[in-house]
Design a protein around this motif. Sequence first.
Motif, mmCIF file in Angstrom:
data_model
loop_
_atom_site.group_PDB
_atom_site.id
_atom_site.type_symbol
_atom_site.label_atom_id
_atom_site.label_comp_id
_atom_site.label_asym_id
_atom_site.label_seq_id
_atom_site.Cartn_x
_atom_site.Cartn_y
_atom_site.Cartn_z
ATOM 1 N N PHE A 1 0.816 -1.213 0.000
ATOM 2 C CA PHE A 1 0.000 0.000 0.000
ATOM 3 C C PHE A 1 0.855 1.270 0.000
ATOM 4 C CE2 PHE A 1 -2.662 -3.059 2.572
ATOM 5 C CZ PHE A 1 -3.569 -3.333 1.569
ATOM 6 N N THR A 2 2.145 1.132 0.250
ATOM 7 C CA THR A 2 2.992 2.315 0.436
ATOM 8 C C THR A 2 4.246 2.251 -0.435
ATOM 9 O OG1 THR A 2 4.010 1.233 2.363
ATOM 10 C CG2 THR A 2 2.157 2.703 2.783
ATOM 11 N N TYR A 3 5.323 1.634 0.097
ATOM 12 C CA TYR A 3 6.615 1.668 -0.582
ATOM 13 C C TYR A 3 6.579 1.013 -1.964
ATOM 14 C CZ TYR A 3 8.756 3.252 3.768
ATOM 15 O OH TYR A 3 9.100 3.976 4.874
ATOM 16 N N ASP A 4 5.829 -0.074 -2.104
ATOM 17 C CA ASP A 4 5.777 -0.752 -3.409
ATOM 18 C C ASP A 4 5.177 0.166 -4.474
ATOM 19 O OD1 ASP A 4 6.831 -2.898 -2.101
ATOM 20 O OD2 ASP A 4 5.047 -4.178 -2.254
ATOM 21 N N LEU B 1 -9.215 -1.250 2.244
ATOM 22 C CA LEU B 1 -10.416 -0.961 3.019
ATOM 23 C C LEU B 1 -10.539 -1.927 4.197
ATOM 24 C CD1 LEU B 1 -13.136 0.510 3.392
ATOM 25 C CD2 LEU B 1 -14.143 -1.236 1.889
ATOM 26 N N LYS B 2 -10.338 -3.209 3.951
ATOM 27 C CA LYS B 2 -10.442 -4.187 5.035
ATOM 28 C C LYS B 2 -9.374 -3.947 6.091
ATOM 29 C CE LYS B 2 -10.877 -9.113 6.037
ATOM 30 N NZ LYS B 2 -10.210 -8.956 7.342
ATOM 31 N N TRP B 3 -8.145 -3.658 5.635
ATOM 32 C CA TRP B 3 -7.047 -3.435 6.584
ATOM 33 C C TRP B 3 -7.365 -2.240 7.480
ATOM 34 C CZ3 TRP B 3 -3.576 -0.138 8.634
ATOM 35 C CH2 TRP B 3 -2.444 -0.679 9.255
ATOM 36 N N ILE B 4 -7.848 -1.168 6.882
ATOM 37 C CA ILE B 4 -8.119 0.060 7.638
ATOM 38 C C ILE B 4 -9.272 -0.146 8.614
ATOM 39 C CG2 ILE B 4 -8.905 2.453 7.441
ATOM 40 C CD1 ILE B 4 -7.569 2.419 4.601
ATOM 41 N N THR B 5 -10.369 -0.691 8.111
ATOM 42 C CA THR B 5 -11.575 -0.801 8.942
ATOM 43 C C THR B 5 -11.460 -1.900 9.992
ATOM 44 O OG1 THR B 5 -12.598 -2.207 7.235
ATOM 45 C CG2 THR B 5 -13.087 0.161 7.179
ATOM 46 N N LYS C 1 -8.889 -2.231 -8.131
ATOM 47 C CA LYS C 1 -10.086 -2.429 -7.312
ATOM 48 C C LYS C 1 -9.843 -3.450 -6.207
ATOM 49 C CE LYS C 1 -13.777 -1.044 -10.482
ATOM 50 N NZ LYS C 1 -15.029 -1.458 -11.150
ATOM 51 N N ALA C 2 -9.085 -4.512 -6.543
ATOM 52 C CA ALA C 2 -8.772 -5.532 -5.535
ATOM 53 C C ALA C 2 -7.904 -4.934 -4.424
ATOM 54 C CB ALA C 2 -8.060 -6.714 -6.189
ATOM 55 N N LEU C 3 -6.943 -4.089 -4.798
ATOM 56 C CA LEU C 3 -6.083 -3.458 -3.802
ATOM 57 C C LEU C 3 -6.886 -2.485 -2.940
ATOM 58 C CD1 LEU C 3 -3.083 -3.418 -2.918
ATOM 59 C CD2 LEU C 3 -2.821 -1.336 -4.279
ATOM 60 N N THR D 1 -3.865 7.503 -5.507
ATOM 61 C CA THR D 1 -3.746 8.006 -6.880
ATOM 62 C C THR D 1 -2.789 7.161 -7.710
ATOM 63 O OG1 THR D 1 -4.217 10.266 -6.152
ATOM 64 C CG2 THR D 1 -3.151 10.018 -8.286
ATOM 65 N N ILE D 2 -1.643 6.805 -7.151
ATOM 66 C CA ILE D 2 -0.683 5.968 -7.888
ATOM 67 C C ILE D 2 -1.332 4.643 -8.252
ATOM 68 C CG2 ILE D 2 1.480 4.674 -7.725
ATOM 69 C CD1 ILE D 2 2.608 6.880 -6.006
ATOM 70 N N SER D 3 -2.030 4.024 -7.308
ATOM 71 C CA SER D 3 -2.651 2.728 -7.580
ATOM 72 C C SER D 3 -3.719 2.850 -8.656
ATOM 73 C CB SER D 3 -3.234 2.133 -6.298
ATOM 74 O OG SER D 3 -4.032 3.076 -5.621
ATOM 75 N N PHE D 4 -4.455 3.959 -8.655
ATOM 76 C CA PHE D 4 -5.504 4.128 -9.666
ATOM 77 C C PHE D 4 -4.912 4.218 -11.076
ATOM 78 C CE2 PHE D 4 -8.038 6.812 -12.459
ATOM 79 C CZ PHE D 4 -9.246 6.138 -12.440
ATOM 80 N N PHE D 5 -3.851 4.974 -11.242
ATOM 81 C CA PHE D 5 -3.313 5.225 -12.577
ATOM 82 C C PHE D 5 -2.335 4.160 -13.070
ATOM 83 C CE2 PHE D 5 -4.646 9.712 -11.914
ATOM 84 C CZ PHE D 5 -5.347 9.872 -13.100
ATOM 85 N N LEU D 6 -1.620 3.490 -12.173
ATOM 86 C CA LEU D 6 -0.546 2.604 -12.627
ATOM 87 C C LEU D 6 -0.854 1.123 -12.502
ATOM 88 C CD1 LEU D 6 2.666 4.471 -11.395
ATOM 89 C CD2 LEU D 6 1.424 4.683 -13.543
ATOM 90 N N LEU D 7 -1.979 0.764 -11.901
ATOM 91 C CA LEU D 7 -2.370 -0.639 -11.836
ATOM 92 C C LEU D 7 -3.502 -0.911 -12.827
ATOM 93 C CD1 LEU D 7 -2.454 -1.256 -7.964
ATOM 94 C CD2 LEU D 7 -0.572 -1.693 -9.553
ATOM 95 N N GLU D 8 -3.600 -2.150 -13.240
ATOM 96 C CA GLU D 8 -4.736 -2.540 -14.073
ATOM 97 C C GLU D 8 -6.030 -2.350 -13.282
ATOM 98 O OE1 GLU D 8 -4.696 -3.364 -17.187
ATOM 99 O OE2 GLU D 8 -2.497 -3.274 -17.364
#
Length: 494
Positions: free
Chosen positions: A115-118, A207-211, A200-202, A188-195
């Motif tokens: 979620f962060t460094y990767d 969401l699960k991790w946070i909640t 959506k899976a990430l 934002t990075i995940s939205f633009f650079l992932l399929e």
Amino acid sequence: MAGKQISRSKSRIILLALSLLGFSLLIFLSSLSPLRTSSPSSPTHFHLPTSHTSFVASLEHFLTIPHSEHTLPQLDVNNLDDAIFNSESDRLYSHPYYPITLPLRVYVYNMPSKFTYDLLRLFINTYRDTSNLTSNGSPVHRLIEQHSIDYWLWADLIAPQSERLLKSVVRVHRQEDADLFYVPFFTTISFFLLEKQQCKALYREALKWITDQPAWKRSGGRDHIIPVHHPWSFKSVRRSVKKAIWLLPDMDSTGNWYKPGQVYLEKDLILPYVPNVDFCDAQCLSEINPKRSTLLFFRGRLKRNAGGKIRSKLTDQLSGADGVIIEEGTSGERGKEAAQNGMRKSLFCLSPAGDTPSSARLFDAIVSGCIPVIISDELELPFEGILDYRKIALFVSSNDALKPGYLLKYLKDIQPTHIKEMQQNLAKYSRHFLYSSPAQPLGPEDLVWKMMAGKVVNIKLHTRRSQRVVEGSRNLCTCECRPGNITNTGSTIS
């Protein structure tokens, strides 16, 4: 005679020695003087890292630094609630201004690296791929830089305290000591650079991790900060985190990007875009201000959706007018250079709505010393509880701007003394929109926490109220204020 010469030589030597001794004593005493301006805590006594204002340069440096993470035993919801009660009671009775106090205490979650460094490494490893464009032709990586507020805030929060300059916020390592919780997910990075499906899976995983966190369950997320600065980011799961504090580019009351009741000023915070153009410092402004020859300048996409449709109408009305330059352009390197040159040669810079009420060109104009002419009726501005934009910008309604001849006459009638005053204010205000590492006092990162301090009491009110309401009690307690439309949104608060 020889004896007298020797005696004189000895006298000179003694006099010189006494002079050196006196000078040395003076230096020693001055070092002990209470009037000495530096102190052990002064920046001159430790090495500060080089200041970076470029996202790419700062990120490359950031990823070379090993970061230690604090992992403490996690309390369950009930034990955490008791620990928070004890911590807040201590502060209430020992600090006379609690909870209206600075620095804010922020707990930064240690989220898994996916979620962060990767995601940061994914950006840095691919940002030179300029063929990666959005549907409207804008370079994807430049858009990510434009919305990189999540990086600048996180990088400052987790930096060693000895290298930090901000006094408005401090990172705490026990959840019970925190006023607020920061979620360092790069939406934002995940939205633009992932399929699309991978993204959506990430999002669902995040969401699960946070909640699942006890602190989230205790407050319903009300004291949690989530950076969702691009209006498309985190969109598929927003409904599940709508009580959290969102860091946004604007409110977009049109309903195109945010659902009714999801965003409002009481809860969320507006942050400026990262400017596309280079910062024009005091020396730069002193050289170019007397040479500004263009009355009004705009370079950008001329056809936009929603409120941004006004751009094409303004283009039809203003194109070809004396002293006016309106150009189609994108945010690539050539576009950046052309926009920067145009803004630095102009007195006024047009800042109409984009697809959303906000536009990066407002902040490009500010750091270029070009007086913004804002034509965006639904715009909300960053840090408006602290900054008075009337001193640096002109506000024109869409209706007035589209009246034939109105806008140019309005600009030409402004007195030179007023223009000079606004230029001087721009020179002072520009520092508030320049992200940097380390974060600078009165920079945007600093103003974030000063604005957040005003939200803490209200957050605690709604958190405690939600914990004690019983079935059948009055659930509605606030309203969303919109001109001509007072709509109850208590369900998003309580």
